[in-house]
Design a protein around this motif. Structure first.
Motif, PDB file in Angstrom:
ATOM      1  N   GLU A 184       3.695   6.491  -3.433  1.00 47.11           N
ATOM      2  CA  GLU A 184       3.769   5.473  -4.489  1.00 47.11           C
ATOM      3  C   GLU A 184       5.064   4.669  -4.406  1.00 47.11           C
ATOM      4  O   GLU A 184       5.727   4.423  -5.405  1.00 47.11           O
ATOM      5  N   VAL A 185       5.411   4.288  -3.201  1.00 44.13           N
ATOM      6  CA  VAL A 185       6.601   3.444  -3.008  1.00 44.13           C
ATOM      7  C   VAL A 185       6.167   2.162  -2.290  1.00 44.13           C
ATOM      8  O   VAL A 185       5.183   2.175  -1.550  1.00 44.13           O
ATOM      9  N   PRO A 186       6.884   1.049  -2.527  1.00 44.34           N
ATOM     10  CA  PRO A 186       6.494  -0.196  -1.853  1.00 44.34           C
ATOM     11  C   PRO A 186       6.725  -0.139  -0.347  1.00 44.34           C
ATOM     12  O   PRO A 186       5.975  -0.724   0.431  1.00 44.34           O
ATOM     13  N   GLU A 187       7.795   0.535   0.050  1.00 41.33           N
ATOM     14  CA  GLU A 187       8.030   0.692   1.490  1.00 41.33           C
ATOM     15  C   GLU A 187       8.857   1.949   1.729  1.00 41.33           C
ATOM     16  O   GLU A 187       9.481   2.478   0.813  1.00 41.33           O
ATOM     17  N   LYS A 202       8.043   8.379  -5.496  1.00 40.27           N
ATOM     18  CA  LYS A 202       7.865   8.062  -6.913  1.00 40.27           C
ATOM     19  C   LYS A 202       6.817   8.970  -7.558  1.00 40.27           C
ATOM     20  O   LYS A 202       6.841   9.217  -8.758  1.00 40.27           O
ATOM     21  N   GLU A 242      -6.555  -6.351   2.122  1.00 45.92           N
ATOM     22  CA  GLU A 242      -6.087  -5.356   3.106  1.00 45.92           C
ATOM     23  C   GLU A 242      -7.054  -5.204   4.273  1.00 45.92           C
ATOM     24  O   GLU A 242      -6.666  -4.739   5.338  1.00 45.92           O
ATOM     25  N   THR A 249      -5.644   5.315  -3.399  1.00 44.16           N
ATOM     26  CA  THR A 249      -4.692   5.928  -4.328  1.00 44.16           C
ATOM     27  C   THR A 249      -5.396   7.082  -5.039  1.00 44.16           C
ATOM     28  O   THR A 249      -6.628   7.180  -5.024  1.00 44.16           O
ATOM     29  N   THR A 300       3.008   5.150   2.193  1.00 43.90           N
ATOM     30  CA  THR A 300       3.514   4.405   1.037  1.00 43.90           C
ATOM     31  C   THR A 300       2.569   4.564  -0.158  1.00 43.90           C
ATOM     32  O   THR A 300       3.015   4.669  -1.289  1.00 43.90           O
ATOM     33  N   ASP A 318       1.172   2.893   6.158  1.00 41.58           N
ATOM     34  CA  ASP A 318       0.582   2.344   4.937  1.00 41.58           C
ATOM     35  C   ASP A 318       0.080   3.467   4.020  1.00 41.58           C
ATOM     36  O   ASP A 318       0.213   3.397   2.802  1.00 41.58           O
TER      37      ASP A 318
END
Lengths: 635, 455
Positions: free
Chosen positions: A504-507, A568, A213, A185, A500, A497
């Motif tokens: 900054e989104v979950p999916e 996001k 992960e 991130t 996302t 992955d």
């Protein structure tokens, strides 16, 4: 709207399989060897009579050892003395190969002569003497130093300069992608880059290996290897994948994991490793995949016939398949609770056998008893389970292939190419680029109890891994000396992955694939990650250093809603009301895991100039970064 | 559009870079380029050849289409009656009246004998795509006829995909004529929806806005490539550039069917198959070398008669004959080979479910155009439809015929290294490329009776 996202042929199909010749492209003044120089000539001219199919006069010319041993007329070659070598006499006088037209060219003859004169050497790796090898596991730092010493020694000898050390940013992004399969991130990137601690790289490696992960990333990789595509699609096995992830995260020994894969019985919920058998519930397919993935042995040709050029015989192929004959799957339960259950019939004190089916070309109908690929003989026991015999042999510390193939595959995971390529064909004619290093790492892996995290630490700690992948004029032709890691392409799952994380989104929101009205599909079918992966995956065995996405894939990335609306992250940054250059920095950190360089900052400032709608301008920047080559490559 | 020095790229990477070549390196309109090409061809009195494969996946029943057995036992002959065609002595099924009228343009092969692969859909299709490059020491698997034709006939910098697939069953396992393998990604099948053209082709912003993003992106990519110099970066850049070029290309007008007369659209049929046939003609017009129109759903293990009569044959009989007539009307039929086939036929014995099962030992296909000697039947099956009695035709024989009809030599040799015809390489490159591989084995026997004018 976009329909049928998972069509596997919506793409330009790929081209070439990257063949990284183990011989390398670097010319060396060295004496000729059997494998590099002579075997190619024999292969084309002699092996149809003196190879795997026929051994006329008892002579087998496939290995240096068998040439020296010779046939009924005695040794075929006397080292250093062509005149006393039967092989040379026959070839020089054009008595061999037989037939009016198929004589060897003068050049070929010269090569054979030179090889004999130089001592009839073989390039087969001789393992380092056992006495030299440490008896127990060493620290990653010590092993890394050994890696660097052997790699650097070779580079020095070849006069190839290594690329400079990787910057923190290069190392950071590569380590994240290689170890946990996604980019960091923005915050994780900034924290690492701003940390001045001396051992921050080693700490990062440890941190990443401790993240769940890590197991998820390696479970995706191994799930896709163990559950091959069928008709261009992959039937996901979520419980199996979860078991793999758990096992990797708990760092169960690789030998234990493979033993479980090969012997599990029950249904997928209570015994998840049965997923491996269920993916291909046929003895010959199990055997073939097992040999390929865990031993690096490619038995394909031997399915139907003995191969004139390869060492494996048809009985090897079917002898190995025989271990799986007593295992089968059947459906148990009713309705929604119905599931496949794997069982292996007990055949106490009996060795399983298999009958070569009609689909083979030769020896159809003959019965082949279970046999190992080396000289050992399986001993049936009271337990009476063929797969246990095979698994015990395969994962034993003295199995000649198991640890070696695993090390080679893991090395290629990090460097983009193995010591031996292809990764599933480590046969005797396919020589490693660094025999000693491969042998030493194999030994380390064995004495560590097949400890994968340990091996990863050793590799990632090395200077060899921590080099920039940038190409220098003087090492641009390096092909297999590891003067730099190769640039790899993100796999579809890694790309998903990472997207996302960046957005900054979950999916991701993706259009659901078309399903015919009456088809019942499992839940995973509509998982966006699966939809996305299907859109990019159309064949197994893709080479990580090849870019084989086509125009349809890139059009999709460029012109999909979610890649245009800023996710996001743009919302968050716009609401924070930071200065534009601060926002640009955040966007770079979130996508490329680094801060912009001067020229890049200038380009972005230009793009922002006079734009009232800041949020739209930030979306533009995010779009540019996500679609840039840098985002989808792991360098 | 700045590119890095190509000498930094290995040969392998150059092949990838040519993916960009496929879509041209400039944004200049295709229409101009096309006009020139058309004029050139006209000036020389010849057009480049194209092939349309109408592929009926599932297995077409020869007994309900091209090889009826009206005098056979009830369990073989089925419910349909034969009708006369435009060629006296040749009869086909009553539910293909329009195709019957086109018989002068058709050559029917009734003696397909395709043991390789066996009578299972995927295996049979594998048998089709595994015809090519088999004689080499390392046989190449899965390279399809579309890729072969595209690589042999595609003009450089063409501006559109040169191997197009239109498929009417989204969501099913892929039906494809193989991969491109070493011939190069640009020759792989490119999926197109006939109703929509190429998907995601339009940006979600104004084009001028998109262009601005694109300019900055290219600059970033260029900076990266200059600093880093890895060939894979250039490979990715070139595919990206190809995608953007396609977004700008006026050639995508070919996908706009609005200009076609309503009557013609109706004649083709406005369903997926008819629309695909119409788009296939338009693609041939602009010079696309290979188009597959996949017409799925012929796997009638049960209720074969109502299924065929109700859906499949009426669809087929609107699209296929209209395509042939339309090509002829436009003077394109002489240079366009149309092949109608499935991957196998169906069993002569009708099963308990009033269907027919898989059968690959004696079945039928039809060819049209490309100067073939049409209006004739090749081969003959036995009265019980179980055996080929005359002139068995294997997949390889058929592929050899297709290649010759398109002016491609089945004996051509290719470099496995970069998919180029071997004889085009100079001696040094030949050395580097290693041994050549032959396109088709010497034992493939083209159907000479068909080839008269073509070869």
């Amino acid at each position: 709207m976009i329909k049928s996202l998972h069509r596997s042929h919506w793409r330009l199909l790929p081209t070439l399989v990257l063949v990284l010749a183990s011989t390398g492209s670097v010319a060396r003044a060295e004496s000729p060897t059997f494998e590099k120089n002579v075997l190619p000539i024999l292969t084309g001219n002699c092996l149809s009579c003196h190879g795997g199919l026929k051994q006329k006069g008892g002579l087998d010319l496939r290995t240096a050892a068998s040439v020296l041993k010779g046939g009924e007329s005695g040794a075929a070659v006397t080292p250093e003395n062509p005149q006393q070598s039967l092989l040379w006499q026959k070839v020089a006088a054009d008595q061999m190969p037989k037939g009016p037209t198929s004589k060897l060219s003068a050049d070929d003859k010269k090569i054979i002569q030179a090889w004999i004169v130089a001592g009839a050497r073989s390039a087969r790796p001789t393992d380092p003497a056992t006495a030299e090898l440490p008896a127990s596991k060493r620290t990653p730092t010590v092993v890394a130093a050994e890696i660097d010493q052997l790699i650097d020694g070779r580079l020095l000898a070849e006069k190839i300069p290594p690329s400079p050390p990787a910057s923190d940013a290069e190392f950071l992004r590569r380590a994240y992608l290689d170890i946990i399969g996604r980019i960091p991130t923005a915050e994780q990137a900034a924290t690492f880059l701003d940390n001045n601690g001396p051992d921050k790289r080693s700490k990062l490696i440890d941190e990443l290996l401790a993240r769940p992960e890590y197991g998820q990333h390696f479970s995706t990789i191994w799930h896709n290897l163990l559950v091959p595509l069928q008709d261009g699609k992959r039937v996901l096995r979520p419980p199996f994948r979860a078991w793999l992830a758990r096992s990797f995260n708990e760092n169960n020994s690789w030998e234990r994991m493979v033993f479980d894969l090969l012997t599990a019985e029950g249904d997928e919920d209570t015994a998840p490793p049965v997923g491996y058998f269920l993916a291909q519930p046929a003895a010959d397919k199990q055997s073939f995949t097992t040999a390929r993935l865990f031993l690096g042995i490619h038995l394909e040709c031997a399915e139907c016939h003995n191969h004139p050029l390869k060492l494996w015989k048809q009985t090897d192929y079917w002898g190995m398949a025989a271990f799986f004959t007593a295992t089968s799957s059947r459906m148990t339960g009713k309705g929604k609770d119905q599931k496949a259950t794997v069982t292996e019939a007990v055949r106490s004190k009996q060795l399983p056998a298999i009958t070569i089916p009609k689909t083979a070309l030769t020896a159809v109908g003959s019965k082949v008893p279970a046999s190992f690929l080396d000289a050992r003989t399986p001993m049936p026991d009271e337990q009476g389970k063929g797969r246990h015999l095979l698994a015990a042999w395969l994962t034993a510390a003295d199995n000649p292939w198991f640890a070696r193939a695993s090390v080679n595959r893991l090395w290629a995971h990090f460097f983009g190419t193995g010591f031996v390529n292809p990764l599933d064909d480590l046969d005797a004619q396919n020589l490693p680029s660094h025999p000693e290093l491969l042998a030493r790492l194999t030994h380390e892996f064995r004495v560590s109890g097949h400890d994968l995290k340990h091996l990863i630490r050793c590799i990632c700690t090395s200077k060899t891994y921590q080099r920039s992948s940038r190409i220098l004029v003087k090492n641009q032709d390096d092909n297999g000396c590891f003067s730099r890691p190769l640039v790899k392409v993100l796999t579809p799952e890694m790309l998903y992955d990472s997207l996302t994380v960046a957005l900054e989104v979950p999916e991701l929101t993706l259009p659901k694939p078309f399903v015919a009205r009456n088809d019942r599909v499992p839940d995973w079918f509509y998982e966006p990650r699966n939809i996305f992966a299907n859109y990019f995956t159309y064949r197994d065995g893709a080479v990580s250093t090849d870019f084989d996405q086509g125009i349809p894939q890139l059009l999709r990335l460029m012109n999909m809603e979610q890649f245009n609306n800023g996710g996001k992250i743009v919302e968050r940054l716009a609401n924070a009301r930071d200065e534009p250059d601060k926002v640009v920095e955040s966007l770079f950190l979130a996508t490329l895991s680094r801060r912009p360089q001067a020229e890049e900052g200038r380009l972005m400032a230009e793009l922002l100039k006079g734009r009232d709608d800041r949020q739209q301008a930030y979306r533009d920047i995010l779009w540019i970064l996500l679609n840039s080559s840098a985002f989808s490559l792991n360098r | 559009m700045t590119r890095t020095n190509p000498t930094l790229l290995s040969r392998r990477d150059l092949v990838k870079v040519t993916v960009a070549g496929l879509f041209g390196m400039s944004h200049s309109g295709w229409l101009e380029g096309l006009a020139t090409r058309a004029e050139e061809a006209r000036a020389q009195g010849k057009r480049p050849k194209s092939c349309i494969l109408v592929f009926s996946f599932g297995g077409v029943s020869q007994l309900e289409t091209l090889d009826m057995k009206p005098d056979g036992p009830e369990q073989v002959r089925g419910e349909f009656k034969p009708i006369a065609t435009g060629v006296s002595g040749i009869q086909v099924c009553e539910h293909m009246p329009k195709l019957a009228q086109q018989m002068r343009e058709l050559a029917v092969i009734r003696s397909m004998y395709t043991f390789d692969g066996g009578p299972v859909h995927d295996a049979a299709q594998k048998g089709m795509v595994d015809c090519f490059f088999q004689g080499a020491r390392k046989p190449r698997k899965g390279i399809g006829v579309g890729a072969v034709v595209s690589s042999a006939l595609a003009p450089p910098n063409f501006g559109l995909p040169t191997n197009v697939l239109m498929d009417n069953l989204p969501g099913r396992p892929p039906v494809e004529q193989g991969e491109a393998g070493f011939l190069g990604a640009q020759h792989g099948q490119f999926h197109v929806d006939p109703f929509k053209g190429i998907e995601c082709l339009k940006p979600l912003t104004e084009m001028s806005h998109f262009d601005r993003r694109d300019q900055v992106l290219r600059r970033l990519d260029q900076l990266l490539a200059e600093e880093h110099r890895a060939p894979v970066i250039d490979a990715r850049r070139s595919v990206y550039e190809g995608a953007v070029t396609l977004m700008h290309s006026k050639k995508s007008e070919v996908f706009n069917l609005d200009s076609e007369p309503a009557a013609l659209r109706d004649a083709y049929g406005r369903h997926h198959f008819g629309t695909s046939c119409l788009l296939a003609r338009r693609l041939v017009e602009v010079g696309v070398p290979f188009i597959e129109v996949s017409h799925n759903n012929w796997d009638h293990h049960g209720k074969i008669f109502p299924e065929l009569k109700g859906h499949m044959l009426p669809q087929l009989d609107s699209g296929l004959p209209t395509l042939i007539r339309d090509l002829k009307d436009r003077g394109l039929l002489d240079t366009t080979l149309v092949v109608w086939m499935g991957e196998m036929g169906r069993t002569p014995q009708i099963n308990k479910g009033a269907g027919r099962d898989h059968f690959s030992q004696a079945w039928s296909i039809a060819l049209a155009g490309a100067g073939l000697k049409t209006g004739q039947v090749i081969g003959r099956t036995s009265a019980d439809a179980m055996r080929v009695e005359d002139r068995p035709v294997s997949f390889k024989d058929l592929m050899a015929t297709i290649l010759l009809a398109l002016g491609i030599d089945p004996a051509s040799e290719y470099s496995v290294r970069d998919g180029r015809p071997y004889k085009e390489l100079d001696e040094k490159r030949q050395m580097a490329a290693g041994l050549p591989v032959r396109l088709l084995d010497a034992d493939a026997k083209p159907i000479q009776e068909l080839l008269g004018r073509a070869s």
